[in-house]
Design a protein around this motif. Structure first.
Motif, PDB file in Angstrom:
ATOM      1  N   LYS B  77       0.982  -1.283   0.398  1.00 16.81           N
ATOM      2  CA  LYS B  77      -0.099   0.112   0.010  1.00 16.81           C
ATOM      3  C   LYS B  77       0.667   1.647   0.094  1.00 16.81           C
ATOM      4  N   ILE B  78       1.023   1.805  -0.529  1.00 20.07           N
ATOM      5  CA  ILE B  78       1.761   3.535  -1.075  1.00 20.07           C
ATOM      6  C   ILE B  78       0.247   4.237  -1.507  1.00 20.07           C
ATOM      7  N   ASN B  79       0.679   6.088  -0.240  1.00 17.27           N
ATOM      8  CA  ASN B  79       0.263   7.282  -0.339  1.00 17.27           C
ATOM      9  C   ASN B  79       1.022   8.035  -0.029  1.00 17.27           C
ATOM     10  N   LEU B  80       0.029   8.803  -1.253  1.00 15.80           N
ATOM     11  CA  LEU B  80       0.983   9.292  -1.558  1.00 15.80           C
ATOM     12  C   LEU B  80       0.705  11.192  -1.957  1.00 15.80           C
ATOM     13  N   SER B  81       0.561  12.239  -0.723  1.00 17.67           N
ATOM     14  CA  SER B  81       0.182  13.077  -1.291  1.00 17.67           C
ATOM     15  C   SER B  81       0.846  14.254  -0.497  1.00 17.67           C
ATOM     16  N   THR B  82       0.578  15.141  -2.420  1.00 16.32           N
ATOM     17  CA  THR B  82       1.831  16.486  -2.373  1.00 16.32           C
ATOM     18  C   THR B  82       1.458  17.746  -2.369  1.00 16.32           C
ATOM     19  N   SER B  83       1.525  18.778  -2.458  1.00 20.63           N
ATOM     20  CA  SER B  83       0.657  20.310  -2.516  1.00 20.63           C
ATOM     21  C   SER B  83       2.077  21.430  -2.531  1.00 20.63           C
ATOM     22  N   VAL B  84       1.692  22.301  -3.353  1.00 24.81           N
ATOM     23  CA  VAL B  84       3.225  23.887  -2.765  1.00 24.81           C
ATOM     24  C   VAL B  84       1.659  24.884  -2.490  1.00 24.81           C
ATOM     25  N   THR B  85       2.708  24.840  -1.096  1.00 23.15           N
ATOM     26  CA  THR B  85       1.363  26.571  -1.441  1.00 23.15           C
ATOM     27  C   THR B  85       1.865  28.111  -1.800  1.00 23.15           C
ATOM     28  N   GLU B  86       3.186  28.289  -1.622  1.00 19.23           N
ATOM     29  CA  GLU B  86       4.181  29.123  -2.467  1.00 19.23           C
ATOM     30  C   GLU B  86       5.514  29.254  -1.681  1.00 19.23           C
ATOM     31  N   ILE B  87       6.435  29.705  -2.605  1.00 14.95           N
ATOM     32  CA  ILE B  87       7.817  29.645  -2.760  1.00 14.95           C
ATOM     33  C   ILE B  87       8.100  30.468  -2.850  1.00 14.95           C
ATOM     34  N   ILE B  88       8.920  31.504  -1.961  1.00 17.28           N
ATOM     35  CA  ILE B  88       9.096  33.207  -1.785  1.00 17.28           C
ATOM     36  C   ILE B  88      10.666  32.896  -1.863  1.00 17.28           C
ATOM     37  N   ILE B  89      11.852  33.203  -2.889  1.00 18.19           N
ATOM     38  CA  ILE B  89      12.648  33.472  -2.861  1.00 18.19           C
ATOM     39  C   ILE B  89      13.196  35.133  -2.658  1.00 18.19           C
ATOM     40  N   ASP B  90      14.340  35.502  -2.009  1.00 18.48           N
ATOM     41  CA  ASP B  90      14.408  37.212  -1.648  1.00 18.48           C
ATOM     42  C   ASP B  90      16.459  36.705  -2.106  1.00 18.48           C
ATOM     43  N   GLU B  91      16.584  37.491  -3.108  1.00 18.56           N
ATOM     44  CA  GLU B  91      18.394  37.084  -3.285  1.00 18.56           C
ATOM     45  C   GLU B  91      18.529  38.713  -3.691  1.00 18.56           C
ATOM     46  N   SER B  92      20.222  38.742  -3.644  1.00 21.91           N
ATOM     47  CA  SER B  92      20.703  40.265  -3.379  1.00 21.91           C
ATOM     48  C   SER B  92      21.900  39.529  -3.406  1.00 21.91           C
ATOM     49  N   TYR B  93      22.551  40.655  -4.020  1.00 21.78           N
ATOM     50  CA  TYR B  93      24.176  40.758  -4.372  1.00 21.78           C
ATOM     51  C   TYR B  93      24.967  42.042  -3.901  1.00 21.78           C
ATOM     52  N   SER B  94      26.345  41.989  -3.468  1.00 20.18           N
ATOM     53  CA  SER B  94      26.296  43.631  -3.143  1.00 20.18           C
ATOM     54  C   SER B  94      27.556  43.505  -3.765  1.00 20.18           C
ATOM     55  N   ASN B  95      28.077  44.310  -4.435  1.00 18.98           N
ATOM     56  CA  ASN B  95      29.533  44.051  -5.816  1.00 18.98           C
ATOM     57  C   ASN B  95      30.275  44.622  -4.240  1.00 18.98           C
ATOM     58  N   THR B  96      30.163  45.558  -3.235  1.00 17.70           N
ATOM     59  CA  THR B  96      31.413  46.204  -2.407  1.00 17.70           C
ATOM     60  C   THR B  96      32.117  44.899  -1.519  1.00 17.70           C
ATOM     61  N   ALA B  97      31.101  43.559  -0.760  1.00 17.25           N
ATOM     62  CA  ALA B  97      31.648  43.006  -0.616  1.00 17.25           C
ATOM     63  C   ALA B  97      31.791  41.717  -1.025  1.00 17.25           C
ATOM     64  N   ASN B  98      31.538  41.351  -2.543  1.00 16.91           N
ATOM     65  CA  ASN B  98      31.104  40.446  -3.300  1.00 16.91           C
ATOM     66  C   ASN B  98      30.880  39.833  -2.824  1.00 16.91           C
ATOM     67  N   ARG B  99      29.984  39.762  -2.643  1.00 15.06           N
ATOM     68  CA  ARG B  99      28.986  38.393  -1.671  1.00 15.06           C
ATOM     69  C   ARG B  99      27.129  38.285  -2.281  1.00 15.06           C
ATOM     70  N   TYR B 100      27.423  37.648  -2.661  1.00 10.52           N
ATOM     71  CA  TYR B 100      25.894  36.968  -2.761  1.00 10.52           C
ATOM     72  C   TYR B 100      24.772  36.626  -1.684  1.00 10.52           C
TER      73      TYR B 100
END
Lengths: 300, 257
Positions: B77-100
């Motif tokens: 017996k296999i039971n699978l339930s999947t869903s998506v509510t939301e995905i939020i991606i917040d990205e940034s890059y600082s040139n001075t720090a050279n960091r993403y």
């Protein structure tokens, strides 16, 4: 369909070489010295978005929301060190229920600001859209967009040696129409805009040039405003270029040349706006002059 | 029996970043669905079975079984339930720090249970099972001329927060998730029995040659409370809470999502 279009641009702006429309669809990686490269993919029930970005000397922010029925992304990039030039190269591809949209921007300049928004379309039938805005004091920009109704446009803007001025442009697809528009405002030494559109197997190209020449006198510099527009639907695609020049302390000359695969060649201008000398009563060319050119390509 | 799921219609994301040669990436996707499988087979002869569920918000299973001529009784017996509510991606890059920098907030409720039993006697059986939950793998491996095996597995993945920094000298990632899994196996084989798990924190791989009876039970859960989300994680995830208790597996298997 494949279109390769090479343009040589002589004069103070320099020569430019362009690549065909399919380049941005293939997402070819042009070797660019960049501090950061970001390649993202977003997926929902009704759309798929691919966004590839390379930046140099810029700070960047991007926020993405993915829900089962839509994708939305909004980003901003601005110059980090104003003593160095910045570059932004961005390829965007959207596949939605209504078809595919691709946009490409390659911009290099001083004091560069670059904004972007992407909407993947939704289940209610809202179209996918990509909008790219840029502003810089000097540099050149290549902007291209291909839309679901088989029309495409490519625009190259060059603005070098400007003094206290800015150029800005926007490429976008809005609702069911294919619209790309750009507004450039500045106080020029030299400015050029090469706008090409293709609609099925028909094409048109408009080349606009503006330059300030002659002796610099007292008073304010001359000014200009510059609009380009591309719009299309299921039966036709239209491109427009408009230049408005305003008198100032230097002579201003501008013109637009148009060619097409099916329609007659056109030329608007040249216009010579003579400098406004406060010591003379020269009423012939005081104020502004307006040039306008339109091409409409129809699908047979 | 073969069951494979196609990848079209998936919801998710993938991110690839390069900061002056330092690379980081992450991808997560799922296909919203409700799937129930209830099957059995009894007979004499040869058989092959292949079941795979993959990339459902990082949860999946696979079952590969081959039997030579023999007597086989099996049910699953296999039971699978999947869903998506939301995905939020917040990205940034600082040139001075050279960091993403990126913060990913993904809510992709996924629930999987698998209950299988088999008994075989004959010329030979080869069977492998693998269960995965976002980097946690549990696996079994048997071969012999006689085998009885009973497996029960339950996994939940509710949501996760990912924070990553790339550059200037390295890439770092922190992952916080509300997830749990429970595994139980009872087996009796006359030739070879293998059992193990692989986690980010460590692994175990046991091999038994000869006639062995094995009973094993494994449970793992992780939880966090994202203050910015203002969630009531206990209220939203009773099944997750059940999995972490002593008799969590039985109660988890009985949980109706």
């Amino acid at each position: 369909m494949y279109l390769e279009h090479r343009v040589r641009h002589n004069g103070p702006i320099g020569d430019l070489k362009f690549i065909g429309f399919l380049l941005f669809l293939a997402l070819v990686q042009v070797p660019v010295s960049a501090d950061v490269s970001i390649t993202n993919g977003y997926y929902s029930y009704v759309s798929e978005v691919h966004d590839t970005l390379m930046l140099h000397n810029m700070d960047y922010k991007n926020q993405v929301t993915i829900k089962p029925t839509y994708i939305m992304a909004v980003s901003k990039a601005n110059v980090s060190n104003t003593s160095e030039p910045s570059t932004a190269e961005n390829s965007i591809g959207i596949t939605s229920l209504e078809g595919q949209v691709s946009a490409f921007a390659d911009i290099a300049g001083d004091t560069l600001f670059y904004n972007k928004s992407i909407f993947g379309g939704d289940a209610s039938g809202s179209d996918a859209a990509a909008q790219v805005d840029y502003q810089m004091s000097s540099g050149h920009a290549l902007m291209a967009i291909q839309n679901k109704d088989m029309s495409s446009s490519e625009e190259v803007v060059s603005n070098e040696g400007m003094l206290t001025s800015s150029i800005s442009g926007t490429v976008s697809q809005i609702q069911s129409n294919t619209v790309c528009y750009a507004l450039k405002v500045g106080q020029p030494i030299g400015f050029s805009d090469d706008l090409r559109i293709r609609y099925f197997n028909r094409s048109a190209e408009m080349k606009g040039n503006l330059s300030a020449i002659g002796e610099i006198l007292e008073g304010n510099p001359p000014k200009y405003s510059w609009n380009t527009l591309v719009a299309g639907d299921q039966s036709s695609a239209t491109a427009m270029m408009q230049i408005v020049g305003y008198t100032g302390n230097r002579n201003l000359t501008f013109r637009i040349r148009g060619t097409s695969s099916d329609l007659s060649d056109k030329i608007a201008g040249p216009v010579l706006l003579v400098h406004r000398d406060p010591n003379k009563m020269n009423k012939s060319f005081i104020g502004s002059q307006n040039l306008l050119m339109i091409y409409t390509l129809r699908h047979s | 029996m073969y069951l494979g799921l196609i990848s079209d219609g998936r919801i998710g994301y993938d991110i690839n970043v390069n900061v002056d040669g330092i690379h980081w990436g992450r991808s997560q996707s799922t296909m919203p669905m409700n799937l129930k499988i209830d099957g059995s087979c009894n007979g004499t002869g040869n058989s092959n079975k292949y079941v795979q569920i993959a990339e459902m918000a990082g949860i999946g299973l696979s079952d590969r079984t081959h039997t030579d001529k023999g007597i086989l009784n099996a049910d699953e017996k296999i039971n699978l339930s999947t869903s998506v509510t939301e995905i939020i991606i917040d990205e940034s890059y600082s040139n001075t720090a050279n960091r993403y920098t990126v913060d990913i907030d993904e809510e992709m409720p996924t629930y999987l249970t698998d209950e299988s039993r088999m008994a075989y006697q004959g010329d030979g059986i080869y069977t492998k099972n693998n269960y995965a939950n976002n980097g946690d793998d549990v696996f079994t491996n048997y071969y012999g001329s006689y085998l009885t095996k009973s497996i029960r597995y339950a996994a939940i993945y509710q949501n996760a927060t990912v924070h990553a920094e790339v550059g200037p000298t390295q890439a770092k990632e922190s992952l916080f998730r509300n997830a749990a899994w429970a595994f139980r196996v009872s087996s009796n084989s006359d030739t070879y029995s293998g059992l193990g798990y692989s986690l980010k924190e460590g692994c175990q791989d046991d091999s038994y040659y000869g006639s062995y009876q094995i009973n094993e039970r494994l449970t793992r859960g992780s939880k966090y409370f994202n203050l910015s989300r203002n969630d009531d994680w206990l209220g939203c995830c009773p099944a997750l809470y059940l999995a972490l208790s002593d008799n969590g597996l039985d109660r988890l298997m009985a949980y109706d999502n």
